[in-house]
Write a protein that holds these residues in place. Structure first.
Motif, PDB file in Angstrom:
ATOM      1  N   PHE A 193       4.553  31.038  -7.308  1.00  0.00           N
ATOM      2  CA  PHE A 193       5.908  31.564  -7.428  1.00  0.00           C
ATOM      3  C   PHE A 193       6.874  30.446  -7.057  1.00  0.00           C
ATOM      4  O   PHE A 193       7.297  30.334  -5.911  1.00  0.00           O
ATOM      5  N   SER A 240       9.435  29.148  -9.570  1.00  0.00           N
ATOM      6  CA  SER A 240      10.560  28.964 -10.485  1.00  0.00           C
ATOM      7  C   SER A 240      11.086  30.311 -10.954  1.00  0.00           C
ATOM      8  O   SER A 240      10.343  31.301 -11.007  1.00  0.00           O
ATOM      9  N   ILE A 241      12.383  30.355 -11.301  1.00  0.00           N
ATOM     10  CA  ILE A 241      12.932  31.565 -11.909  1.00  0.00           C
ATOM     11  C   ILE A 241      13.430  31.273 -13.333  1.00  0.00           C
ATOM     12  O   ILE A 241      14.141  32.068 -13.934  1.00  0.00           O
ATOM     13  N   GLN A 247      12.868  30.823 -17.461  1.00  0.00           N
ATOM     14  CA  GLN A 247      12.042  31.635 -18.358  1.00  0.00           C
ATOM     15  C   GLN A 247      10.683  30.973 -18.606  1.00  0.00           C
ATOM     16  O   GLN A 247      10.589  29.758 -18.690  1.00  0.00           O
ATOM     17  N   ARG A 260       7.438  34.042 -12.803  1.00  0.00           N
ATOM     18  CA  ARG A 260       8.883  33.793 -12.779  1.00  0.00           C
ATOM     19  C   ARG A 260       9.678  35.095 -12.836  1.00  0.00           C
ATOM     20  O   ARG A 260      10.716  35.229 -12.189  1.00  0.00           O
ATOM     21  N   LEU A 285       9.449  36.731  -9.332  1.00  0.00           N
ATOM     22  CA  LEU A 285      10.311  36.034  -8.363  1.00  0.00           C
ATOM     23  C   LEU A 285      11.786  36.333  -8.662  1.00  0.00           C
ATOM     24  O   LEU A 285      12.581  36.576  -7.756  1.00  0.00           O
ATOM     25  N   LEU A 286      12.136  36.349  -9.963  1.00  0.00           N
ATOM     26  CA  LEU A 286      13.521  36.638 -10.340  1.00  0.00           C
ATOM     27  C   LEU A 286      13.943  38.052  -9.921  1.00  0.00           C
ATOM     28  O   LEU A 286      15.099  38.273  -9.559  1.00  0.00           O
ATOM     29  N   SER A 287      13.001  39.001  -9.957  1.00  0.00           N
ATOM     30  CA  SER A 287      13.365  40.384  -9.602  1.00  0.00           C
ATOM     31  C   SER A 287      13.850  40.442  -8.150  1.00  0.00           C
ATOM     32  O   SER A 287      14.768  41.200  -7.829  1.00  0.00           O
ATOM     33  N   VAL A 345      14.801  37.559  -6.201  1.00  0.00           N
ATOM     34  CA  VAL A 345      15.922  36.622  -6.056  1.00  0.00           C
ATOM     35  C   VAL A 345      17.188  37.228  -6.684  1.00  0.00           C
ATOM     36  O   VAL A 345      18.277  37.180  -6.095  1.00  0.00           O
ATOM     37  N   HIS A 382      15.877  29.866  -3.801  1.00  0.00           N
ATOM     38  CA  HIS A 382      16.514  30.232  -5.081  1.00  0.00           C
ATOM     39  C   HIS A 382      17.799  31.039  -4.914  1.00  0.00           C
ATOM     40  O   HIS A 382      18.401  31.464  -5.904  1.00  0.00           O
TER      41      HIS A 382
END
Ligand SMILES: Nc1ncnc2c1ncn2[C@@H]1O[C@H](COP(=O)(O)OP(=O)(O)O)[C@@H](O)[C@H]1O
Ligand SMILES: CC(C)(COP(=O)(O)O)[C@@H](O)C(=O)NCCC(=O)O
Ligand SMILES: [K+]
Length: 242
Positions: A166, A168-169, A171, A181, A184-186, A188, A216
């Motif tokens: 985990f 990077s966020i 695509q 990604r 992690l984006l969810s 961040v 992030h």
């Protein structure tokens, strides 16, 4: 003193001296057998001869009973923390029969009546709580990155177990990257959204996965490993700064 934090993944302990300095500390995975893990630690604890044991546990009644049985053998007084929504240091609007005591102690350890604060706990669950001048307004609970990944693995056919990182966020262009990604984006993205909605709340992060997530976030984040310990010391009103 001996302070114990029993989370869903790890048992953390701190031994402190008369002036509140940490003399020993560790975090160990308990694999749902915390009483057995504690049993293996009793020799180490006895060497420091603590005169009191303060405990935060979110493991539920059955495991807490087993933990009590193990601790009873030490012949040292011990006490589990109970959430108090009307504590002198922080009032809470949350249902206090439900609020996890680790969440509450992390807030108690951070609370400052002069500030607006957002406390983010990055453990087995990710919790985000808002405190406005020592008043807990409520919060959010998310499955952490590993729980989210497990649920994708078990709920889909074409996403199979993989051990990506985990980091990077951006695509992804492969299933493995898209999964890691996206997850992690969810988390961040949620934190960035909450921070956007509450621009004058200080962001404070704690827990095992805090370093992975903090990098992030698009505002300064204070990483604090001492929140729960500080909360325990404040709850039991012992030596540490109040
Ligand atoms: N040595 C380690 N063993 C297990 N988990 C670790 C370790 N170091 C960091 N972690 C991370 O810590 C997270 C758990 O955080 P922690 O604050 O201990 O949770 P809990 O309070 O729910 O037990 C895990 O998701 C894992 O990614
Ligand atoms: C939200 C938690 C699962 C977090 O636990 P952790 O990740 O520290 O193991 C725990 O605080 C808990 O079980 N709370 C009860 C539900 C609530 O706080 O509303
Ligand atoms: K925790």
């Amino acid at each position: 003193m001996l302070w114990l934090d029993l989370g869903n993944t790890r048992l953390k302990y701190w031994l402190t001296d008369d002036i509140g300095q940490i003399v020993a500390h560790d975090a160990k995975q308990h694999l749902q057998a915390p009483a057995e893990l504690l049993m293996g630690l009793t020799d180490r604890f006895e060497r420091y001869a603590p005169d009191f044991i303060g405990i935060s546990s979110v493991l539920g009644n059955d495991l807490n009973i087993k933990i009590s049985e193990t601790l009873s053998r030490l012949n040292i007084p011990f006490e589990f923390v109970h959430v108090d929504a009307a504590h002198p240091l922080m009032k809470s609007a949350y249902n206090d029969r439900q609020l996890g005591c680790d969440r509450w102690l992390q807030m108690l350890g951070a609370v400052d009546k002069k500030k607006r604060q957002c406390i983010i706990g990055c453990g087995t669950a990710v919790t985000i709580d808002l405190i406005d001048h020592a008043e807990h307004l409520g919060g959010y609970i998310f499955p952490n990155i590993y729980l989210q990944r497990e649920s994708l693995f078990s709920g889909t056919k074409q996403i199979t177990i993989s051990n990506g990182t985990f980091d990077s966020i951006g695509q992804g262009l492969t299933t493995q990257d898209a999964v890691h990604r996206g997850i992690l984006l969810s988390i961040v993205g949620a934190i960035n959204e909450i921070s956007h909605r509450h621009p004058n709340f200080e962001l404070i992060m704690t827990g095992g996965d805090a370093p992975i997530i903090a990098q992030h976030i698009n505002r300064p984040v204070r990483l604090r490993d001492d929140l729960l310990l500080n909360g325990l010391a404040r709850y039991f009103d012992h030596t540490k700064q109040l």
